[in-house]
Design a protein around this motif. Structure first.
Motif, mmCIF file in Angstrom:
data_model
loop_
_atom_site.group_PDB
_atom_site.id
_atom_site.type_symbol
_atom_site.label_atom_id
_atom_site.label_comp_id
_atom_site.label_asym_id
_atom_site.label_seq_id
_atom_site.Cartn_x
_atom_site.Cartn_y
_atom_site.Cartn_z
ATOM 1 N N HIS A 47 0.953 -1.552 0.385
ATOM 2 C CA HIS A 47 0.241 0.207 -0.187
ATOM 3 C C HIS A 47 0.767 1.143 -0.003
ATOM 4 C CE1 HIS A 47 -3.848 -2.096 -0.057
ATOM 5 N NE2 HIS A 47 -3.948 -2.453 1.227
ATOM 6 N N PHE A 48 2.142 1.050 0.689
ATOM 7 C CA PHE A 48 2.566 2.570 0.680
ATOM 8 C C PHE A 48 3.485 2.641 -0.539
ATOM 9 C CE2 PHE A 48 7.234 4.560 1.253
ATOM 10 C CZ PHE A 48 6.362 5.535 2.278
ATOM 11 N N GLN A 49 3.840 1.983 -1.228
ATOM 12 C CA GLN A 49 4.300 1.724 -2.833
ATOM 13 C C GLN A 49 3.292 2.524 -3.711
ATOM 14 O OE1 GLN A 49 5.738 -2.186 -3.742
ATOM 15 N NE2 GLN A 49 7.724 -1.789 -3.012
ATOM 16 N N ASN A 50 2.391 1.857 -3.304
ATOM 17 C CA ASN A 50 1.084 2.191 -4.301
ATOM 18 C C ASN A 50 0.791 3.783 -4.278
ATOM 19 O OD1 ASN A 50 0.922 -0.167 -5.420
ATOM 20 N ND2 ASN A 50 -1.161 -0.501 -4.341
ATOM 21 N N ALA A 51 1.244 4.106 -3.400
ATOM 22 C CA ALA A 51 0.475 5.720 -2.511
ATOM 23 C C ALA A 51 2.177 6.386 -3.018
ATOM 24 C CB ALA A 51 0.200 5.692 -0.439
ATOM 25 N N ILE A 52 2.943 5.873 -3.266
ATOM 26 C CA ILE A 52 4.016 6.470 -3.651
ATOM 27 C C ILE A 52 4.313 6.751 -4.962
ATOM 28 C CG2 ILE A 52 6.489 7.110 -3.263
ATOM 29 C CD1 ILE A 52 6.010 7.458 -0.887
ATOM 30 N N ASN A 54 1.145 7.044 -7.077
ATOM 31 C CA ASN A 54 0.092 7.644 -7.151
ATOM 32 C C ASN A 54 0.220 9.290 -7.039
ATOM 33 O OD1 ASN A 54 -1.794 5.802 -8.192
ATOM 34 N ND2 ASN A 54 -2.145 5.644 -6.022
ATOM 35 N N ALA A 55 1.294 9.513 -5.587
ATOM 36 C CA ALA A 55 2.246 10.528 -5.873
ATOM 37 C C ALA A 55 2.742 11.447 -6.700
ATOM 38 C CB ALA A 55 2.653 10.768 -4.530
ATOM 39 N N GLU A 57 2.900 10.428 -9.260
ATOM 40 C CA GLU A 57 2.112 10.344 -11.043
ATOM 41 C C GLU A 57 1.558 11.447 -10.988
ATOM 42 O OE1 GLU A 57 -1.583 7.540 -12.199
ATOM 43 O OE2 GLU A 57 0.301 6.750 -12.262
ATOM 44 N N GLN A 58 0.764 12.351 -10.158
ATOM 45 C CA GLN A 58 0.298 13.766 -9.538
ATOM 46 C C GLN A 58 0.800 14.546 -10.236
ATOM 47 O OE1 GLN A 58 -2.659 13.410 -6.412
ATOM 48 N NE2 GLN A 58 -3.720 11.441 -7.362
#
Length: 103
Positions: A47-52, A54-55, A57-58
């Motif tokens: 989940h931490f890797q996915n959050a990073i 996404n950040a 990417e944004q």
């Protein structure tokens, strides 16, 4: 309260008969706990890797062609304060403020 020899022998026999199932149960509980802990740590890491991701990417520029034409911040020479200590940057800012009094 005194414990008779007969009761003491009974308690030792009871302990002797129940120690093996207790140890097997404790070992099974420990292994289940360790497996679930490893699973949760892996899930949190994912989940931490996915959050990073996404950040990142944004924060990426929407048009990569315009990313090379990034505008320099006005009032600052390129690389001027990259190697200066924070104290010297503060002193330089104070001198600029004193040179140009507010209107």
């Amino acid at each position: 309260m005194t414990v008779s020899f007969r009761v003491g022998r009974y308690l030792v026999a009871l302990l002797w008969h129940w120690i093996t199932p207790f140890l097997f149960g404790a070992a099974a509980a420990m292994s289940v706990t360790l497996v679930s802990l490893q699973t949760s740590v892996n899930a949190v890491g994912l989940h931490f890797q996915n959050a990073i991701a996404n950040a990142i990417e944004q924060c990426a520029p929407s048009d990569p062609a315009n990313a090379a034409d990034a505008e320099q911040v006005k009032g600052r020479a390129p690389g001027s304060s990259d190697h200066a200590s924070p104290i010297r940057r503060t002193e330089a800012r104070a001198e600029r403020t004193l040179e140009r009094p507010p209107p």
